[in-house]
Design a protein around this motif. Structure first.
Motif, PDB file in Angstrom:
ATOM      1  N   TYR A 178       0.838  -1.200   0.000  1.00  0.00           N
ATOM      2  CA  TYR A 178       0.000   0.000   0.000  1.00  0.00           C
ATOM      3  C   TYR A 178       0.872   1.247   0.000  1.00  0.00           C
ATOM      4  N   THR A 179       0.251   2.413  -0.008  1.00  0.00           N
ATOM      5  CA  THR A 179       0.990   3.663  -0.060  1.00  0.00           C
ATOM      6  C   THR A 179       0.316   4.728   0.793  1.00  0.00           C
ATOM      7  N   TRP A 180       1.071   5.778   1.098  1.00  0.00           N
ATOM      8  CA  TRP A 180       0.557   6.984   1.730  1.00  0.00           C
ATOM      9  C   TRP A 180       0.791   8.147   0.770  1.00  0.00           C
ATOM     10  N   VAL A 181      -0.276   8.876   0.481  1.00  0.00           N
ATOM     11  CA  VAL A 181      -0.225  10.002  -0.457  1.00  0.00           C
ATOM     12  C   VAL A 181      -0.144  11.286   0.363  1.00  0.00           C
ATOM     13  N   SER A 187      -1.467  13.463   5.024  1.00  0.00           N
ATOM     14  CA  SER A 187      -1.293  12.219   4.275  1.00  0.00           C
ATOM     15  C   SER A 187      -2.572  11.393   4.307  1.00  0.00           C
ATOM     16  N   GLN A 188      -2.785  10.636   3.243  1.00  0.00           N
ATOM     17  CA  GLN A 188      -3.964   9.780   3.120  1.00  0.00           C
ATOM     18  C   GLN A 188      -3.519   8.381   2.702  1.00  0.00           C
ATOM     19  N   PHE A 189      -4.182   7.375   3.278  1.00  0.00           N
ATOM     20  CA  PHE A 189      -3.880   5.987   2.945  1.00  0.00           C
ATOM     21  C   PHE A 189      -4.449   5.627   1.574  1.00  0.00           C
ATOM     22  N   CYS A 190      -3.654   4.938   0.782  1.00  0.00           N
ATOM     23  CA  CYS A 190      -4.091   4.500  -0.550  1.00  0.00           C
ATOM     24  C   CYS A 190      -3.782   3.013  -0.672  1.00  0.00           C
ATOM     25  N   ASN A 191      -4.753   2.218  -1.114  1.00  0.00           N
ATOM     26  CA  ASN A 191      -4.481   0.792  -1.215  1.00  0.00           C
ATOM     27  C   ASN A 191      -4.057   0.353  -2.608  1.00  0.00           C
ATOM     28  N   LEU A 192      -3.513   1.284  -3.371  1.00  0.00           N
ATOM     29  CA  LEU A 192      -2.777   0.942  -4.587  1.00  0.00           C
ATOM     30  C   LEU A 192      -1.296   0.891  -4.214  1.00  0.00           C
ATOM     31  N   ASN A 193      -0.547  -0.025  -4.813  1.00  0.00           N
ATOM     32  CA  ASN A 193       0.874  -0.083  -4.480  1.00  0.00           C
ATOM     33  C   ASN A 193       1.661   0.940  -5.289  1.00  0.00           C
ATOM     34  N   ILE A 194       2.915   1.123  -4.925  1.00  0.00           N
ATOM     35  CA  ILE A 194       3.713   2.197  -5.528  1.00  0.00           C
ATOM     36  C   ILE A 194       3.963   1.934  -7.011  1.00  0.00           C
ATOM     37  N   GLY A 195       4.023   0.660  -7.414  1.00  0.00           N
ATOM     38  CA  GLY A 195       4.186   0.355  -8.830  1.00  0.00           C
ATOM     39  C   GLY A 195       2.959   0.730  -9.645  1.00  0.00           C
ATOM     40  N   ASP A 196       1.755   0.456  -9.097  1.00  0.00           N
ATOM     41  CA  ASP A 196       0.513   0.856  -9.759  1.00  0.00           C
ATOM     42  C   ASP A 196       0.517   2.358 -10.023  1.00  0.00           C
ATOM     43  N   LEU A 197       0.882   3.129  -8.989  1.00  0.00           N
ATOM     44  CA  LEU A 197       0.837   4.584  -9.101  1.00  0.00           C
ATOM     45  C   LEU A 197       1.932   5.100 -10.037  1.00  0.00           C
ATOM     46  N   GLU A 198       3.125   4.561  -9.924  1.00  0.00           N
ATOM     47  CA  GLU A 198       4.225   5.019 -10.774  1.00  0.00           C
ATOM     48  C   GLU A 198       3.876   4.885 -12.255  1.00  0.00           C
ATOM     49  N   SER A 199       3.246   3.776 -12.624  1.00  0.00           N
ATOM     50  CA  SER A 199       2.948   3.530 -14.032  1.00  0.00           C
ATOM     51  C   SER A 199       1.799   4.379 -14.559  1.00  0.00           C
ATOM     52  N   ARG A 200       1.057   5.063 -13.671  1.00  0.00           N
ATOM     53  CA  ARG A 200      -0.102   5.831 -14.102  1.00  0.00           C
ATOM     54  C   ARG A 200      -0.002   7.315 -13.766  1.00  0.00           C
ATOM     55  N   LEU A 201       1.206   7.774 -13.386  1.00  0.00           N
ATOM     56  CA  LEU A 201       1.426   9.199 -13.141  1.00  0.00           C
ATOM     57  C   LEU A 201       2.284   9.775 -14.266  1.00  0.00           C
ATOM     58  N   ASP A 202       2.119  11.052 -14.544  1.00  0.00           N
ATOM     59  CA  ASP A 202       2.853  11.725 -15.609  1.00  0.00           C
ATOM     60  C   ASP A 202       4.352  11.640 -15.327  1.00  0.00           C
ATOM     61  N   PRO A 203       5.136  10.939 -16.158  1.00  0.00           N
ATOM     62  CA  PRO A 203       6.566  10.771 -15.886  1.00  0.00           C
ATOM     63  C   PRO A 203       7.361  12.052 -16.032  1.00  0.00           C
ATOM     64  N   GLN A 204       6.781  13.088 -16.646  1.00  0.00           N
ATOM     65  CA  GLN A 204       7.456  14.375 -16.718  1.00  0.00           C
ATOM     66  C   GLN A 204       7.345  15.139 -15.406  1.00  0.00           C
ATOM     67  N   LEU A 205       6.383  14.781 -14.578  1.00  0.00           N
ATOM     68  CA  LEU A 205       6.137  15.500 -13.331  1.00  0.00           C
ATOM     69  C   LEU A 205       6.480  14.663 -12.104  1.00  0.00           C
ATOM     70  N   PHE A 206       6.276  13.347 -12.191  1.00  0.00           N
ATOM     71  CA  PHE A 206       6.516  12.474 -11.045  1.00  0.00           C
ATOM     72  C   PHE A 206       7.665  11.517 -11.350  1.00  0.00           C
ATOM     73  N   LEU A 207       8.513  11.324 -10.351  1.00  0.00           N
ATOM     74  CA  LEU A 207       9.671  10.459 -10.533  1.00  0.00           C
ATOM     75  C   LEU A 207       9.845   9.585  -9.292  1.00  0.00           C
ATOM     76  N   ARG A 208      10.074   8.314  -9.518  1.00  0.00           N
ATOM     77  CA  ARG A 208      10.378   7.406  -8.410  1.00  0.00           C
ATOM     78  C   ARG A 208      11.867   7.523  -8.113  1.00  0.00           C
ATOM     79  N   VAL A 209      12.188   8.173  -7.013  1.00  0.00           N
ATOM     80  CA  VAL A 209      13.579   8.462  -6.688  1.00  0.00           C
ATOM     81  C   VAL A 209      14.169   7.427  -5.738  1.00  0.00           C
ATOM     82  N   HIS A 210      13.331   6.531  -5.266  1.00  0.00           N
ATOM     83  CA  HIS A 210      13.754   5.521  -4.286  1.00  0.00           C
ATOM     84  C   HIS A 210      12.733   4.396  -4.362  1.00  0.00           C
ATOM     85  N   ARG A 211      13.084   3.202  -3.939  1.00  0.00           N
ATOM     86  CA  ARG A 211      12.114   2.104  -4.024  1.00  0.00           C
ATOM     87  C   ARG A 211      10.859   2.379  -3.211  1.00  0.00           C
ATOM     88  N   SER A 212      10.950   3.289  -2.237  1.00  0.00           N
ATOM     89  CA  SER A 212       9.797   3.580  -1.381  1.00  0.00           C
ATOM     90  C   SER A 212       9.188   4.956  -1.613  1.00  0.00           C
TER      91      SER A 212
END
Length: 268
Positions: A178-181, A187-212
């Motif tokens: 799960y994740t915290w947004v 902060s709000q609890f989200c039951n999508l995992n970080i991979g789900d969110l990474e693949s569906r966010l604008d890569p020009q604006l959001f970047l996964r800088v760490h595994r967490s």
């Protein structure tokens, strides 16, 4: 029979949950105690990835991708607990790239013994996402061409679903499946995992800088390097420092247009 007299209150705004739920079709799946599918309505049959398989008699989790199976099992377990009222569960599933809001309730007999479960879902994909063509830069090489990017992130608070506008998100922190947004309001609890969110966010604006961690680059206030470690200090009244992995550092600097100009923390 309900009537609609002249002068009745106007319909709720199109952005309200009441209005949206009135427009949604509802998928209903009936399960036995072993979680085998015993029946479903027509909308569920049209929506779920059944392909040529007949669903009846099969375990319900067999129709979900592996990443979603744990969440479905969690929902079913919560439904059985007499002291819990399981919150709705938002999931990405491959039908393709749909976002479902799911609720599970147990069904009992006259003595109160559990005889099965009813799984109800709404397809909220059109509410929380939009189709866009992913470019070829900054992880735009993600396979697939057109992808549905999130414009709102479904989060859970006290059994309520709160939709968080994506631009307001400062960073996302992973916690297991799960994740915290995090936004300026908390902060709000989200039951999508970080991979789900990474693949569906604008890569020009959001970047996964760490595994967490995923960060909104427009919310980065300062970059600090201390003893060879890089961190990001995010904007806000109570600044938060986000670790940057060595592997992510070059792409981060490229995305920010800074090249090798990494500032050094004063005093180091």
């Amino acid at each position: 029979m309900k009537t609609c007299p002249i002068g009745s209150p106007s319909a709720p705004p199109s952005s309200s949950w009441l209005y949206l739920l009135e427009r949604f079709d509802v998928g209903v799946v009936h399960l036995d105690l072993e979680l085998r599918v015993m029946g479903m309505n027509d909308y569920a049959r049209r929506s779920l990835p059944l392909q040529d398989k007949m669903p009846f008699g099969k375990i319900v989790t067999s129709f979900h991708p592996e990443a979603a199976q744990t969440k479905v099992k969690f929902l079913l377990g919560q439904a059985e607990c007499p002291v819990n009222n399981a919150p709705p569960m938002a999931m990405m599933i491959n039908i393709p790239d749909r976002m479902l809001l799911i609720k599970v309730s147990k069904i009992g007999d006259a003595q109160g013994a559990t005889t099965g479960y009813t799984l109800v879902f709404y397809d909220i994909t059109e509410v929380v996402s939009h189709e866009t063509e992913v470019g070829t830069t900054a992880r735009g090489a993600r396979e697939g061409g057109d992808k549905r990017q999130l414009r709102k992130i479904p989060t859970i608070k006290q059994n309520r679903v709160l939709l968080v506008d994506v631009p307001s998100v400062s960073f996302i922190r992973s916690e297991g499946h799960y994740t915290w947004v995090h936004t300026g309001q908390g902060s709000q609890f989200c039951n999508l995992n970080i991979g789900d969110l990474e693949s569906r966010l604008d890569p020009q604006l959001f970047l996964r800088v760490h595994r967490s961690y995923i960060v909104n680059l427009s919310h980065v206030d300062e970059i600090v390097r201390n003893d060879g470690r890089m961190t990001l200090r995010m904007m806000g009244s109570a600044p938060v420092e986000i670790p940057v992995s060595r592997a992510s550092a070059p792409l981060l600097m490229e995305q920010l247009g800074l090249g090798d100009a990494i500032p050094v923390k004063p005093g180091t």
